[in-house]
Write a protein that holds these residues in place. Structure first.
Motif, PDB file in Angstrom:
ATOM      1  N   ASN A 193      -9.546  -1.764   2.461  1.00  8.38           N
ATOM      2  CA  ASN A 193      -9.241  -1.300   3.815  1.00  8.38           C
ATOM      3  C   ASN A 193      -7.848  -0.675   3.906  1.00  8.38           C
ATOM      4  O   ASN A 193      -7.651   0.324   4.628  1.00  8.38           O
ATOM      5  N   THR A 235      -6.241   0.815   1.434  1.00 14.21           N
ATOM      6  CA  THR A 235      -6.333   2.099   0.738  1.00 14.21           C
ATOM      7  C   THR A 235      -7.005   3.145   1.626  1.00 14.21           C
ATOM      8  O   THR A 235      -6.556   4.304   1.692  1.00 14.21           O
ATOM      9  N   GLU A 236      -8.048   2.747   2.317  1.00 16.10           N
ATOM     10  CA  GLU A 236      -8.741   3.670   3.208  1.00 16.10           C
ATOM     11  C   GLU A 236      -7.841   4.152   4.338  1.00 16.10           C
ATOM     12  O   GLU A 236      -7.949   5.292   4.794  1.00 16.10           O
ATOM     13  N   ARG A 237      -6.922   3.301   4.771  1.00 18.15           N
ATOM     14  CA  ARG A 237      -6.004   3.672   5.845  1.00 18.15           C
ATOM     15  C   ARG A 237      -4.853   4.543   5.363  1.00 18.15           C
ATOM     16  O   ARG A 237      -4.049   5.000   6.168  1.00 18.15           O
TER      17      ARG A 237
END
Length: 555
Positions: A262, A264-266
């Motif tokens: 999460n 990394t996705e942000r």
């Protein structure tokens, strides 16, 4: 001389590394009365204990010589609980002993045992390893213990917690009886004392300053969040921090994988370290942190032991640790060797009492508050981006850049160009999160007392007592959470041998009984039942419940 009783070559190595004065634990192990004696040392993580025991064993390894003899059977053995810590210790001892010809070999799980066997066959002065792998090399004859002059157990309490007692006893039992034995441990529970009595002779007990208390270089904070807002709070804490590196702790491998994904996705440059990764994957993750390609590490407790990043200024406890000692070990990743750091507990509203108990058990004073808001982060971003833009403007642009700037200035105003610059600088920043409002400080309520004319409270019991180390300091928060009642609705608490009886205010008893019967994931083995006969089967009048130090609850 700031570092007494050590060879000149080690002094030069310390000076080149920037050491001018010994830390508390280093000074303690170099006192004249420690020479040649077994030591039982307790010191905080980050206090410089690796260099401390490296210096402490120098007289046994070097004596009066200027260099170490040719490497053969090892002269010293260092045992550490995890691969990361063992490799970190090896790196520290390698530079410390490099100028006197020291050869340090590591033997850790997850690495090629054949390569380790060849390294041991080539000779070593110091061997550093994990308990299981060292025992394996001993039993196979690859590690010859006959020349050992010193054995060091680093973080001995953690090795016992991880179930390495049998391996430690085998290693110590194989070493010569006349060797020195140094036990370094953050805490000294009874298990460590028993180990010391069995394998040490007239050990000198050393308590470095600040043992078990608050680390002066670490600022402790606790932020209260809604139960579903933990991840968003972590995002805002990372965004608000000025630290170049941060570590976020989770309790399980699954939680590490989820939070790492999460983040990394942000848009965070993050790496994960947990037990499911291979040693090479962990090493690559740590290297990414050291060379700046990653700024955030998400890790489990065991996997993060041994991580020592000089610019790690922020530790976030995304999930509360189960024990005060674990919290101190986590927090000790920052504030190392005189540098300042911040440790933040992320506390869901329904876990406030648990967090208070952790802090009390660790003897840590934390500042309570709420996570940074999205608006506060945006305001802070404005200051940072302005400073970054000014720094760029102070640089002397290349001629090509000036030519492009003149073309743009002819068709756009200065404000538009500045806005584009800020937009480019802002683009890599992860967006802050909006958080649900919560109460900042945990409420403190008095213990329940019957009002005038109010009837006797309703008595219940739980299936843990003195034999299970029951203590009101953790029982009371547990009852409030399980029964969904306030502290002022819990009355007398009687701790018996195998159970604990407690009183609930009449107006809250029905609500408590319904709520306490529900399954509880945090304490599945603790059962709550009503006491027949109004609880009058408790201890005789005037009997005092035994109160012991808080520890992990046992069914």
């Amino acid at each position: 001389m700031p570092f007494p009783m050590i060879p000149e070559a080690l002094l030069r190595a310390l000076t080149e590394r920037g050491y001018t004065e010994p830390t508390a634990v280093q000074a303690a192990v170099l006192e004249p009365e420690t020479r040649g004696r077994d030591l039982l040392v307790s010191a905080q993580t980050g206090s410089g204990k690796t260099v401390a025991f490296g210096l402490a064993i120098a007289p046994e390894l070097v004596g009066d010589a200027e260099r170490l003899p040719q490497a053969g059977a090892p002269l010293a053995l260092v045992v550490a609980p995890t691969r990361e810590l063992a490799l970190q210790v090896k790196a520290e001892l390698s530079w410390l002993y490099a100028q006197i010809g020291g050869r340090v070999v590591s033997c850790v799980g997850g690495m090629d045992p054949l390569a380790e066997r060849r390294a041991l066959g080539g000779g070593a002065h110091i061997v550093v390893g994990t308990p299981g792998r060292l025992r394996d090399h001993l039993e196979r004859g690859n590690l010859r213990p006959e020349a050992l002059r010193a054995v060091v157990l680093d973080e001995a309490d953690e090795m016992l917690d991880l179930g390495f007692r049998e391996e430690l006893e085998a290693i110590l039992g194989a070493a010569p009886e006349d060797r020195r034995t140094l036990l370094f441990s953050a805490t000294v529970p009874r298990e460590i004392e028993r180990l010391a009595r069995s394998f040490q002779t007239d050990a000198l007990r050393i308590e470095a300053k600040g043992e078990g208390g608050q680390h002066g270089d670490i600022e402790h904070r606790a932020v209260v969040v809604a139960p579903q807002g933990i991840e968003r709070a972590v995002v805002n804490l990372l965004r608000a921090s000025d630290s170049p590196r941060a570590i976020v702790f989770c309790s399980t491998r699954a939680a590490v994988a989820r939070l790492h994904g999460n983040l990394t996705e942000r848009g965070f440059s993050a790496v994960a370290i947990s037990g499911e990764l291979t040693q090479s994957e962990r090493s690559r993750a740590l290297q990414a942190l050291r060379d700046g390609r990653a700024q955030v590490c998400v890790a489990t407790d065991v996997a993060a032991r041994g991580i020592d990043l000089p610019d790690l200024g922020l530790v976030i406890h995304a999930e509360l640790p189960k024990e005060p000692e674990v919290m101190l070990h986590r927090s000790g990743r920052t504030g190392r060797a005189g540098r300042k750091g911040v440790s933040v507990l992320v506390v869901p509203m329904n876990r406030r009492r648990m967090a208070e108990r952790l802090l009390m058990g660790a003897r840590v004073q934390a500042e309570w508050g709420v996570p940074p808001t999205a608006d506060a982060i945006r305001a802070r971003d404005a200051e940072r981006l302005a400073a970054q833009a000014r720094a760029l403007l102070e640089e002397d642009p290349e001629a090509e850049d000036r030519a492009v700037a003149r073309i743009l200035a002819a068709s756009h105003g200065a404000e538009d160009l500045a806005a584009v610059l800020v937009k480019v600088l802002r683009a890599p920043l992860p967006a802050p999160e909006d958080l649900a409002p919560v109460e900042a400080a945990p409420p403190r309520r008095p213990t329940y007392e019957r009002a005038s004319g109010e009837g006797e409270g309703v008595w219940f019991r739980i299936n843990v007592g003195r034999d299970g180390r029951a203590d009101p300091r953790w029982i009371l928060p547990l009852l409030c959470r399980r029964g969904q009642v306030r502290r002022d609705e819990i009355g007398r608490i009687r701790i018996l041998g195998r159970e604990t009886q407690f009183e609930v205010a009449p107006g809250a008893a029905s609500r408590f009984a319904v709520a306490a019967r529900r399954p509880d994931a945090d304490d599945p083995n603790i059962r709550v039942e009503p006491v027949t006969g109004g609880g009058r089967s408790g201890p005789p009048p005037g009997a005092r419940p035994r109160r012991e130090a808080p520890r992990q609850r046992m069914a």
